[in-house]
Design an enzyme around this catalytic site. Structure first.
Site, mmCIF file in Angstrom:
data_model
loop_
_atom_site.group_PDB
_atom_site.id
_atom_site.type_symbol
_atom_site.label_atom_id
_atom_site.label_comp_id
_atom_site.label_asym_id
_atom_site.label_seq_id
_atom_site.Cartn_x
_atom_site.Cartn_y
_atom_site.Cartn_z
ATOM 1 N N LYS A 1 38.163 46.292 34.258
ATOM 2 C CA LYS A 1 37.082 45.381 34.650
ATOM 3 C C LYS A 1 35.937 46.291 35.109
ATOM 4 O O LYS A 1 35.986 46.872 36.186
ATOM 5 C CB LYS A 1 37.508 44.437 35.767
ATOM 6 C CG LYS A 1 36.395 43.487 36.220
ATOM 7 C CD LYS A 1 36.851 42.652 37.402
ATOM 8 C CE LYS A 1 35.800 41.644 37.821
ATOM 9 N NZ LYS A 1 34.588 42.233 38.423
ATOM 10 N N TYR B 1 40.090 48.032 38.218
ATOM 11 C CA TYR B 1 38.895 47.315 38.655
ATOM 12 C C TYR B 1 37.874 48.340 39.147
ATOM 13 O O TYR B 1 37.987 48.864 40.245
ATOM 14 C CB TYR B 1 39.284 46.319 39.750
ATOM 15 C CG TYR B 1 38.180 45.428 40.273
ATOM 16 C CD1 TYR B 1 36.905 45.393 39.717
ATOM 17 C CD2 TYR B 1 38.428 44.574 41.346
ATOM 18 C CE1 TYR B 1 35.922 44.566 40.203
ATOM 19 C CE2 TYR B 1 37.451 43.730 41.844
ATOM 20 C CZ TYR B 1 36.197 43.745 41.277
ATOM 21 O OH TYR B 1 35.213 42.916 41.769
#
Length: 316
Positions: A171, A141
């Protein structure tokens, strides 16, 4: 054994965590929430991230949220559990739990207090977390605006790929489109690189994005789905107009005297009718006056039903 990487095609929402007036979890809202996302043609839920106020939850609360979503979500709604934490044992604990309950994947931001100083340290951290859930996909992330850790993600993938068998992708919540494009092209397009800046979605599509994770997909998925369709049909003017519409919506929510998450959470209720309650401190509560002001700003979109509005009145 390496995890087979499945490319995400479509929108993954980053759900809000439901609280009651006392600030406690109110997970009875999750079934209706999941139903709403499916009805809006959203393909996944990225839970306990920034939008879900994950860092403001206790680890036991995060385990409860994960269980509620995995238990509720139909097969068409992939649940990705964010397990990032400043404590490595806690991240590993949450990752193992996500795998045990049948989550679709886990994701992890780096520690944001004692920060890793380079790609190698980030890979070391992620390798340990991913190993706690070796049989499900792992996503890094990347959100430097919140984590304070800004590194080349293309370099991360080059270093992490040989060491993390279940590495699926990233992400990517950052404006560095050059790095994003490099990630998409790496190893012949091997990785699932999910774009995370809703206001730059069209630019990401132009680089080859297939999937995205975002806050505004909770309540504005129709705009982005139309944008994707326009882009696929080479209707550039229409695609630009839809992206501009999304940017205007985001600007209204982020430029007021309120916290963006509080405004987004209220707008989700206003559109969907699913009550997720207030935000949790330190995010300031969204006041009645805030709702009235935002309602006035959003009136053209709400009246045009571009957001598939189901709730017809202001919060009392």
């Amino acid at each position: 054994m390496e995890t087979m990487i499945t490319k995400t095609r479509g929108l993954i929402a980053a759900p809000f965590t439901p609280f009651n007036a006392a600030g406690e979890l109110a997970l009875e809202s999750v079934p209706a929430y999941a139903d709403w996302l499916v009805s809006e043609e959203v393909v996944g839920a990225f839970i306990c991230g920034t939008t879900g106020e994950g860092p403001s939850l206790t680890v036991p609360e995060r385990l409860e949220v994960a269980e509620a979503w995995v238990k509720t979500a139909p097969a068409s709604l992939r649940v990705i559990v964010h397990v990032g934490h400043n404590s490595l044992p806690e991240s590993k604990r949450m990752a193992a739990h996500a795998a045990q309950i049948g989550a679709g994947a886990v994701a992890c931001m780096p520690p944001y207090f004692f920060k890793p100083s380079g790609v190698q340290q980030v890979v070391d951290w992620c390798e340990a977390v991913a190993a706690a859930a070796p049989n499900i996909p792992f996503y890094y992330y990347h959100i430097p605006s919140m984590s304070g850790v800004g590194l080349s993600m293309a370099e991360f993938l080059k270093e992490a790929g040989p060491r993390i068998p279940n590495l699926a992708g990233i992400k990517f919540t950052f404006e560095d489109l050059e790095d994003y494009g490099a990630c998409l092209e790496l190893e012949g397009g091997r990785y699932d690189v999910l774009f995370g800046r809703d206001e730059h979605f069209l630019s990401a599509l132009r680089l080859g994005a297939l999937g995205a994770v975002g806050s505004t997909y909770n309540f504005a998925a129709p705009i982005y789905l139309k944008l994707m369709a326009a882009f696929a049909d080479v209707k550039e003017e229409e695609a630009r107009a839809l992206q501009a519409q999304a940017v205007t919506l985001i600007d209204w929510c982020v430029q007021g005297p309120w916290h963006p998450i509080a405004a987004f959470k209220w707008l989700f209720w206003r559109v969907s009718g699913v009550d997720c309650g207030p935000v949790r401190a330190p995010v300031p509560l969204f006041q009645r006056s805030d709702a009235e002001r935002l309602e006035k700003e959003l009136k053209p979109l709400l009246e045009a039903d571009l957001l598939h509005v189901r709730q017809s009145t202001l919060v009392s």
